[in-house]
Scaffold this motif. Structure first.
Motif, PDB file in Angstrom:
ATOM      1  N   MET A  91      29.116  52.269  26.040  1.00 49.26           N
ATOM      2  CA  MET A  91      29.825  51.098  26.543  1.00 49.26           C
ATOM      3  C   MET A  91      29.648  51.014  28.062  1.00 49.26           C
ATOM      4  O   MET A  91      29.823  51.986  28.771  1.00 49.26           O
ATOM      5  CB  MET A  91      31.307  51.238  26.186  1.00 49.26           C
ATOM      6  CG  MET A  91      32.147  50.088  26.653  1.00 49.26           C
ATOM      7  SD  MET A  91      33.790  50.136  25.900  1.00 49.26           S
ATOM      8  CE  MET A  91      34.742  50.762  27.258  1.00 49.26           C
ATOM      9  N   ASP A  92      29.270  49.838  28.533  1.00 53.77           N
ATOM     10  CA  ASP A  92      29.084  49.643  29.962  1.00 53.77           C
ATOM     11  C   ASP A  92      30.430  49.592  30.655  1.00 53.77           C
ATOM     12  O   ASP A  92      31.377  48.984  30.170  1.00 53.77           O
ATOM     13  CB  ASP A  92      28.334  48.337  30.235  1.00 53.77           C
ATOM     14  CG  ASP A  92      26.863  48.436  29.914  1.00 53.77           C
ATOM     15  OD1 ASP A  92      26.345  49.565  29.913  1.00 53.77           O
ATOM     16  OD2 ASP A  92      26.248  47.393  29.661  1.00 53.77           O
ATOM     17  N   LYS A  93      30.476  50.241  31.810  1.00 55.62           N
ATOM     18  CA  LYS A  93      31.696  50.237  32.601  1.00 55.62           C
ATOM     19  C   LYS A  93      31.869  48.859  33.235  1.00 55.62           C
ATOM     20  O   LYS A  93      30.921  48.291  33.753  1.00 55.62           O
ATOM     21  CB  LYS A  93      31.558  51.331  33.675  1.00 55.62           C
ATOM     22  CG  LYS A  93      32.833  51.731  34.307  1.00 55.62           C
ATOM     23  CD  LYS A  93      32.599  52.991  35.109  1.00 55.62           C
ATOM     24  CE  LYS A  93      33.602  53.059  36.222  1.00 55.62           C
ATOM     25  NZ  LYS A  93      33.402  54.197  37.081  1.00 55.62           N
TER      26      LYS A  93
ATOM     27  N   ASP B  39      31.628  43.101  35.729  1.00 58.87           N
ATOM     28  CA  ASP B  39      31.249  42.287  34.575  1.00 58.87           C
ATOM     29  C   ASP B  39      31.481  40.793  34.800  1.00 58.87           C
ATOM     30  O   ASP B  39      31.381  40.005  33.868  1.00 58.87           O
ATOM     31  CB  ASP B  39      32.018  42.749  33.335  1.00 58.87           C
ATOM     32  CG  ASP B  39      33.521  42.596  33.480  1.00 58.87           C
ATOM     33  OD1 ASP B  39      34.004  42.523  34.630  1.00 58.87           O
ATOM     34  OD2 ASP B  39      34.209  42.564  32.450  1.00 58.87           O
ATOM     35  N   LEU B  40      31.777  40.406  36.046  1.00 61.77           N
ATOM     36  CA  LEU B  40      32.009  38.997  36.359  1.00 61.77           C
ATOM     37  C   LEU B  40      30.859  38.466  37.198  1.00 61.77           C
ATOM     38  O   LEU B  40      30.212  39.204  37.935  1.00 61.77           O
ATOM     39  CB  LEU B  40      33.328  38.829  37.129  1.00 61.77           C
ATOM     40  CG  LEU B  40      34.596  39.276  36.399  1.00 61.77           C
ATOM     41  CD1 LEU B  40      35.797  39.118  37.311  1.00 61.77           C
ATOM     42  CD2 LEU B  40      34.788  38.507  35.113  1.00 61.77           C
ATOM     43  N   GLY B  41      30.634  37.169  37.123  1.00 61.32           N
ATOM     44  CA  GLY B  41      29.550  36.544  37.874  1.00 61.32           C
ATOM     45  C   GLY B  41      29.839  36.447  39.359  1.00 61.32           C
ATOM     46  O   GLY B  41      30.958  36.684  39.823  1.00 61.32           O
ATOM     47  N   ASP B  42      28.816  36.052  40.108  1.00 57.69           N
ATOM     48  CA  ASP B  42      28.932  35.923  41.560  1.00 57.69           C
ATOM     49  C   ASP B  42      29.906  34.821  41.971  1.00 57.69           C
ATOM     50  O   ASP B  42      30.376  34.797  43.099  1.00 57.69           O
ATOM     51  CB  ASP B  42      27.559  35.625  42.177  1.00 57.69           C
ATOM     52  CG  ASP B  42      26.611  36.804  42.040  1.00 57.69           C
ATOM     53  OD1 ASP B  42      27.095  37.952  41.898  1.00 57.69           O
ATOM     54  OD2 ASP B  42      25.384  36.573  42.071  1.00 57.69           O
TER      55      ASP B  42
ATOM     56  N   GLU C 117      40.036  37.868  41.265  1.00 63.75           N
ATOM     57  CA  GLU C 117      39.568  38.320  39.954  1.00 63.75           C
ATOM     58  C   GLU C 117      38.675  39.550  40.095  1.00 63.75           C
ATOM     59  O   GLU C 117      38.714  40.453  39.272  1.00 63.75           O
ATOM     60  CB  GLU C 117      38.803  37.207  39.237  1.00 63.75           C
ATOM     61  CG  GLU C 117      39.658  36.012  38.877  1.00 63.75           C
ATOM     62  CD  GLU C 117      38.838  34.826  38.380  1.00 63.75           C
ATOM     63  OE1 GLU C 117      37.605  34.784  38.634  1.00 63.75           O
ATOM     64  OE2 GLU C 117      39.426  33.943  37.748  1.00 63.75           O
ATOM     65  N   LEU C 118      37.853  39.565  41.140  1.00 61.60           N
ATOM     66  CA  LEU C 118      36.905  40.663  41.356  1.00 61.60           C
ATOM     67  C   LEU C 118      37.579  41.964  41.766  1.00 61.60           C
ATOM     68  O   LEU C 118      37.232  43.035  41.280  1.00 61.60           O
ATOM     69  CB  LEU C 118      35.892  40.293  42.446  1.00 61.60           C
ATOM     70  CG  LEU C 118      34.703  39.450  42.058  1.00 61.60           C
ATOM     71  CD1 LEU C 118      33.888  39.101  43.292  1.00 61.60           C
ATOM     72  CD2 LEU C 118      33.847  40.145  41.034  1.00 61.60           C
ATOM     73  N   TYR C 119      38.527  41.859  42.704  1.00 62.27           N
ATOM     74  CA  TYR C 119      39.153  43.048  43.288  1.00 62.27           C
ATOM     75  C   TYR C 119      40.573  43.207  42.759  1.00 62.27           C
ATOM     76  O   TYR C 119      41.359  42.269  42.816  1.00 62.27           O
ATOM     77  CB  TYR C 119      39.167  42.943  44.811  1.00 62.27           C
ATOM     78  CG  TYR C 119      37.779  42.816  45.384  1.00 62.27           C
ATOM     79  CD1 TYR C 119      36.984  43.944  45.578  1.00 62.27           C
ATOM     80  CD2 TYR C 119      37.250  41.577  45.710  1.00 62.27           C
ATOM     81  CE1 TYR C 119      35.698  43.834  46.084  1.00 62.27           C
ATOM     82  CE2 TYR C 119      35.963  41.449  46.219  1.00 62.27           C
ATOM     83  CZ  TYR C 119      35.195  42.586  46.402  1.00 62.27           C
ATOM     84  OH  TYR C 119      33.924  42.474  46.893  1.00 62.27           O
ATOM     85  N   GLN C 120      40.903  44.393  42.272  1.00 63.92           N
ATOM     86  CA  GLN C 120      42.231  44.677  41.738  1.00 63.92           C
ATOM     87  C   GLN C 120      42.749  45.987  42.321  1.00 63.92           C
ATOM     88  O   GLN C 120      41.975  46.935  42.492  1.00 63.92           O
ATOM     89  CB  GLN C 120      42.184  44.815  40.212  1.00 63.92           C
ATOM     90  CG  GLN C 120      41.743  43.565  39.489  1.00 63.92           C
ATOM     91  CD  GLN C 120      42.770  42.451  39.593  1.00 63.92           C
ATOM     92  OE1 GLN C 120      43.965  42.687  39.550  1.00 63.92           O
ATOM     93  NE2 GLN C 120      42.296  41.221  39.724  1.00 63.92           N
ATOM     94  N   TRP C 121      44.038  46.029  42.601  1.00 60.90           N
ATOM     95  CA  TRP C 121      44.715  47.248  43.030  1.00 60.90           C
ATOM     96  C   TRP C 121      45.702  47.663  41.946  1.00 60.90           C
ATOM     97  O   TRP C 121      46.375  46.812  41.358  1.00 60.90           O
ATOM     98  CB  TRP C 121      45.479  47.008  44.333  1.00 60.90           C
ATOM     99  CG  TRP C 121      44.611  46.984  45.551  1.00 60.90           C
ATOM    100  CD1 TRP C 121      43.980  45.900  46.085  1.00 60.90           C
ATOM    101  CD2 TRP C 121      44.276  48.084  46.395  1.00 60.90           C
ATOM    102  NE1 TRP C 121      43.281  46.271  47.211  1.00 60.90           N
ATOM    103  CE2 TRP C 121      43.451  47.605  47.422  1.00 60.90           C
ATOM    104  CE3 TRP C 121      44.609  49.444  46.385  1.00 60.90           C
ATOM    105  CZ2 TRP C 121      42.945  48.422  48.421  1.00 60.90           C
ATOM    106  CZ3 TRP C 121      44.113  50.251  47.385  1.00 60.90           C
ATOM    107  CH2 TRP C 121      43.291  49.747  48.389  1.00 60.90           C
TER     108      TRP C 121
ATOM    109  N   LYS D 233      41.447  49.240  29.921  1.00 53.37           N
ATOM    110  CA  LYS D 233      42.293  48.534  28.949  1.00 53.37           C
ATOM    111  C   LYS D 233      43.110  47.424  29.599  1.00 53.37           C
ATOM    112  O   LYS D 233      43.593  46.530  28.908  1.00 53.37           O
ATOM    113  CB  LYS D 233      43.255  49.506  28.261  1.00 53.37           C
ATOM    114  CG  LYS D 233      42.599  50.358  27.201  1.00 53.37           C
ATOM    115  CD  LYS D 233      43.631  51.067  26.366  1.00 53.37           C
ATOM    116  CE  LYS D 233      44.195  52.240  27.092  1.00 53.37           C
ATOM    117  NZ  LYS D 233      45.064  53.111  26.319  1.00 53.37           N
ATOM    118  N   ASN D 234      43.288  47.478  30.924  1.00 49.30           N
ATOM    119  CA  ASN D 234      44.167  46.539  31.617  1.00 49.30           C
ATOM    120  C   ASN D 234      43.428  45.560  32.523  1.00 49.30           C
ATOM    121  O   ASN D 234      44.054  44.919  33.355  1.00 49.30           O
ATOM    122  CB  ASN D 234      45.212  47.306  32.424  1.00 49.30           C
ATOM    123  CG  ASN D 234      46.269  47.906  31.526  1.00 49.30           C
ATOM    124  OD1 ASN D 234      47.187  47.235  31.116  1.00 49.30           O
ATOM    125  ND2 ASN D 234      46.101  49.177  31.185  1.00 49.30           N
ATOM    126  N   LEU D 235      42.138  45.460  32.380  1.00 51.19           N
ATOM    127  CA  LEU D 235      41.370  44.524  33.227  1.00 51.19           C
ATOM    128  C   LEU D 235      41.730  43.086  32.926  1.00 51.19           C
ATOM    129  O   LEU D 235      42.108  42.717  31.856  1.00 51.19           O
ATOM    130  CB  LEU D 235      39.869  44.731  33.025  1.00 51.19           C
ATOM    131  CG  LEU D 235      39.308  45.994  33.658  1.00 51.19           C
ATOM    132  CD1 LEU D 235      37.836  46.152  33.317  1.00 51.19           C
ATOM    133  CD2 LEU D 235      39.484  45.986  35.164  1.00 51.19           C
TER     134      LEU D 235
END
Length: 114
Positions: free
Chosen positions: A1-3, A25-28, A34-38, A112-114
Motif C-alpha cells: 500500500m502506498d503511503k 496523494d493529492l494533486g498540485d 488539505e495538503l498540510y495537517q497537524w 486512518k484519519n486523513l
C-alpha cells in the motif's frame, strides 16, 4: 500500500506527540489546508486530535528563530531541537525526532484519519 503522507515535523515526549504531515496523494491544485495537517496524539491511548490550523510565523527570541503555529485552542512553538505545545489540557515540552523514526502505530493512526 502506498503511503498517503510524508512526515514534515515529529516532536514527542513520553506522553504526547505533535506531528505535521503533507499529503502525497493529492494533486498540485489541492488547497494548503488539505495538503498540510497537524496532529496532537496522546501516545499511550493512541488518541489523535487533528489540529485546526490558523496561522504560522517566526518569532525572534534572544537571537533565536522560534517557529510558531497557532491552532484553534492550541499553540506550538519550536526550534530545531525542542518545542512547547500548549492547549486546554496544559503545556508539554517535547523534543524533535528525526521524521523517519515515526512509529508504525502513529503512522497507521494518521493514515486512518486523513
Amino acid at each position: 500500500m502506498d503511503k498517503k503522507f510524508e512526515t514534515l515535523y515529529y516532536f514527542m515526549n513520553e506522553n504526547v506527540s505533535v506531528i505535521e504531515t503533507k499529503r502525497t496523494d493529492l494533486g498540485d491544485d489541492a488547497k494548503k489546508e488539505e495538503l498540510y495537517q497537524w496532529y496532537f496524539v496522546f501516545n499511550e491511548e493512541l488518541s489523535l486530535e487533528k489540529l485546526e490550523f490558523e496561522s504560522a510565523f517566526v518569532d525572534q527570541v534572544n537571537g533565536n528563530e522560534i517557529n510558531v503555529r497557532k491552532f484553534k485552542n492550541a499553540e506550538f512553538r519550536f526550534d530545531d531541537s525542542f518545542g512547547k505545545f500548549q492547549n486546554k489540557e496544559g503545556g508539554h515540552i517535547i523534543m524533535k525526532v528525526p521524521n523517519a523514526v515515526l512509529p508504525q502505530p502513529l503512522e497507521d493512526l494518521i493514515s486512518k484519519n486523513l
